[in-house]
Design a protein around this motif. Structure first.
Motif, PDB file in Angstrom:
ATOM      1  N   CYS A  21      -6.008  -5.000   8.243  1.00 25.21           N
ATOM      2  CA  CYS A  21      -5.078  -3.918   7.915  1.00 25.21           C
ATOM      3  C   CYS A  21      -5.909  -2.812   7.273  1.00 25.21           C
ATOM      4  N   GLU A  22      -6.131  -1.765   8.020  1.00 23.89           N
ATOM      5  CA  GLU A  22      -6.965  -0.660   7.548  1.00 23.89           C
ATOM      6  C   GLU A  22      -6.088   0.481   7.078  1.00 23.89           C
ATOM      7  N   ALA A  23      -6.404   1.000   5.911  1.00 21.79           N
ATOM      8  CA  ALA A  23      -5.658   2.115   5.341  1.00 21.79           C
ATOM      9  C   ALA A  23      -6.411   3.415   5.553  1.00 21.79           C
ATOM     10  N   SER A  24      -5.685   4.454   5.840  1.00 16.47           N
ATOM     11  CA  SER A  24      -6.274   5.788   5.919  1.00 16.47           C
ATOM     12  C   SER A  24      -5.358   6.754   5.193  1.00 16.47           C
ATOM     13  N   GLY A  25      -5.963   7.722   4.565  1.00 20.23           N
ATOM     14  CA  GLY A  25      -5.193   8.695   3.799  1.00 20.23           C
ATOM     15  C   GLY A  25      -4.934   8.292   2.373  1.00 20.23           C
ATOM     16  N   PHE A  26      -5.298   7.066   2.017  1.00 19.92           N
ATOM     17  CA  PHE A  26      -5.167   6.619   0.641  1.00 19.92           C
ATOM     18  C   PHE A  26      -6.035   5.366   0.497  1.00 19.92           C
ATOM     19  N   THR A  27      -6.183   4.912  -0.724  1.00 21.05           N
ATOM     20  CA  THR A  27      -6.891   3.654  -0.950  1.00 21.05           C
ATOM     21  C   THR A  27      -5.893   2.625  -1.460  1.00 21.05           C
ATOM     22  N   PHE A  28      -6.267   1.379  -1.334  1.00 20.53           N
ATOM     23  CA  PHE A  28      -5.389   0.306  -1.763  1.00 20.53           C
ATOM     24  C   PHE A  28      -5.362   0.131  -3.286  1.00 20.53           C
ATOM     25  N   ASP A  29      -6.175   0.887  -4.010  1.00 19.84           N
ATOM     26  CA  ASP A  29      -6.141   0.785  -5.462  1.00 19.84           C
ATOM     27  C   ASP A  29      -4.740   1.134  -5.966  1.00 19.84           C
ATOM     28  N   TYR A  30      -4.248   0.294  -6.866  1.00 20.79           N
ATOM     29  CA  TYR A  30      -2.923   0.469  -7.481  1.00 20.79           C
ATOM     30  C   TYR A  30      -1.775   0.267  -6.493  1.00 20.79           C
ATOM     31  N   TYR A  31      -2.067  -0.442  -5.404  1.00 21.33           N
ATOM     32  CA  TYR A  31      -1.024  -0.774  -4.448  1.00 21.33           C
ATOM     33  C   TYR A  31      -0.965  -2.281  -4.240  1.00 21.33           C
ATOM     34  N   ASP A  32       0.241  -2.813  -4.135  1.00 15.91           N
ATOM     35  CA  ASP A  32       0.428  -4.182  -3.682  1.00 15.91           C
ATOM     36  C   ASP A  32       0.442  -4.179  -2.159  1.00 15.91           C
ATOM     37  N   ILE A  33       0.000  -5.272  -1.579  1.00 13.18           N
ATOM     38  CA  ILE A  33      -0.120  -5.331  -0.119  1.00 13.18           C
ATOM     39  C   ILE A  33       0.609  -6.561   0.392  1.00 13.18           C
ATOM     40  N   GLY A  34       1.494  -6.361   1.312  1.00 11.26           N
ATOM     41  CA  GLY A  34       2.230  -7.477   1.890  1.00 11.26           C
ATOM     42  C   GLY A  34       1.924  -7.653   3.366  1.00 11.26           C
ATOM     43  N   ARG A  44      12.629 -10.626  10.308  1.00 14.35           N
ATOM     44  CA  ARG A  44      11.309 -10.458   9.708  1.00 14.35           C
ATOM     45  C   ARG A  44      11.212 -11.316   8.441  1.00 14.35           C
ATOM     46  N   GLU A  45      10.072 -11.921   8.235  1.00 14.92           N
ATOM     47  CA  GLU A  45       9.882 -12.750   7.056  1.00 14.92           C
ATOM     48  C   GLU A  45       8.549 -12.446   6.400  1.00 14.92           C
ATOM     49  N   GLY A  46       8.498 -12.702   5.126  1.00 13.36           N
ATOM     50  CA  GLY A  46       7.272 -12.466   4.389  1.00 13.36           C
ATOM     51  C   GLY A  46       6.246 -13.540   4.652  1.00 13.36           C
ATOM     52  N   VAL A  47       4.999 -13.174   4.583  1.00 10.98           N
ATOM     53  CA  VAL A  47       3.885 -14.105   4.726  1.00 10.98           C
ATOM     54  C   VAL A  47       3.113 -14.209   3.411  1.00 10.98           C
ATOM     55  N   SER A  48       2.749 -13.068   2.861  1.00 14.66           N
ATOM     56  CA  SER A  48       1.974 -13.073   1.627  1.00 14.66           C
ATOM     57  C   SER A  48       2.156 -11.749   0.915  1.00 14.66           C
ATOM     58  N   CYS A  49       1.811 -11.772  -0.372  1.00 10.73           N
ATOM     59  CA  CYS A  49       1.841 -10.540  -1.153  1.00 10.73           C
ATOM     60  C   CYS A  49       0.677 -10.550  -2.126  1.00 10.73           C
ATOM     61  N   PHE A  50      -0.172  -9.548  -2.031  1.00 15.01           N
ATOM     62  CA  PHE A  50      -1.277  -9.372  -2.967  1.00 15.01           C
ATOM     63  C   PHE A  50      -0.820  -8.411  -4.050  1.00 15.01           C
ATOM     64  N   CYS A 105       8.161  -7.794  -4.105  1.00 11.60           N
ATOM     65  CA  CYS A 105       7.212  -7.663  -3.014  1.00 11.60           C
ATOM     66  C   CYS A 105       7.865  -7.974  -1.685  1.00 11.60           C
ATOM     67  N   GLY A 106       9.165  -7.737  -1.611  1.00  2.00           N
ATOM     68  CA  GLY A 106       9.859  -7.982  -0.365  1.00  2.00           C
ATOM     69  C   GLY A 106       9.725  -6.813   0.596  1.00  2.00           C
ATOM     70  N   ALA A 107      10.194  -7.018   1.793  1.00  3.90           N
ATOM     71  CA  ALA A 107      10.084  -5.979   2.805  1.00  3.90           C
ATOM     72  C   ALA A 107      10.807  -4.703   2.378  1.00  3.90           C
ATOM     73  N   ASP A 108      11.918  -4.853   1.684  1.00  2.61           N
ATOM     74  CA  ASP A 108      12.693  -3.678   1.285  1.00  2.61           C
ATOM     75  C   ASP A 108      11.959  -2.826   0.257  1.00  2.61           C
ATOM     76  N   GLU A 109      11.024  -3.452  -0.482  1.00  4.38           N
ATOM     77  CA  GLU A 109      10.281  -2.700  -1.495  1.00  4.38           C
ATOM     78  C   GLU A 109       9.092  -1.948  -0.919  1.00  4.38           C
ATOM     79  N   MET A 110       8.666  -2.300   0.270  1.00  6.40           N
ATOM     80  CA  MET A 110       7.470  -1.686   0.841  1.00  6.40           C
ATOM     81  C   MET A 110       7.740  -0.235   1.233  1.00  6.40           C
ATOM     82  N   GLU A 111       6.763   0.609   0.997  1.00  5.93           N
ATOM     83  CA  GLU A 111       6.917   2.031   1.310  1.00  5.93           C
ATOM     84  C   GLU A 111       6.230   2.427   2.613  1.00  5.93           C
ATOM     85  N   TYR A 112       5.122   1.803   2.887  1.00  3.08           N
ATOM     86  CA  TYR A 112       4.362   2.175   4.081  1.00  3.08           C
ATOM     87  C   TYR A 112       4.136   0.932   4.938  1.00  3.08           C
ATOM     88  N   TRP A 113       4.305   1.123   6.215  1.00  3.53           N
ATOM     89  CA  TRP A 113       4.153   0.032   7.175  1.00  3.53           C
ATOM     90  C   TRP A 113       3.167   0.411   8.259  1.00  3.53           C
TER      91      TRP A 113
END
Length: 123
Positions: A21-34, A44-50, A105-113
């Protein structure tokens, strides 16, 4: 802000794949990743949350011990290593992210996909 998931493919049961999962336009610092997945005909179901705040990763029971999340800060990429794959792991896999100060850290909380990547495990 863009996320791009890749690395999916066709593998036999018991095999391994590593998704990226490559990010562009921002860094993963201060972001949770699902990581999430959606199998045909299923929700859709969750697998993991960092969690950025404490560096911990929570795994759903159905992947615990088989899947591992890691980060490459230099490449601004997060990986999902999937081992001992089972046919029931077949799904489109998505990565998503949200600011770490948002609870949950659920799908509804995620901002970017990111766009999903297909994983198919044959029996």
């Amino acid at each position: 802000v863009q996320l791009q998931a890749s690395g999916g493919g066709l593998v036999h049961a018991g095999g391994s794949l590593r998704l990226s999962c490559e990010a562009s336009g921002f860094t993963f610092d201060y972001y949770d990743i699902g990581w999430f997945r959606q199998a045909p005909g299923k929700e859709r179901e969750g697998v993991s949350c960092f969690r950025f705040r404490d560096g911990s990763t929570h795994y759903q029971d159905y992947v615990k011990g088989r899947f591992t999340v890691s980060r490459d800060n230099n490449e601004n990429t997060v990986y999902l290593q999937m081992n001992s794959l089972k046919p029931e792991d077949t799904a489109v896999y998505y990565c998503a992210t949200k600011p770490e100060y948002h609870p949950g850290c659920g799908a509804d909380e995620m901002e970017y996909w990111g766009k999903g990547t297909q994983v198919t495990v044959s029996s």
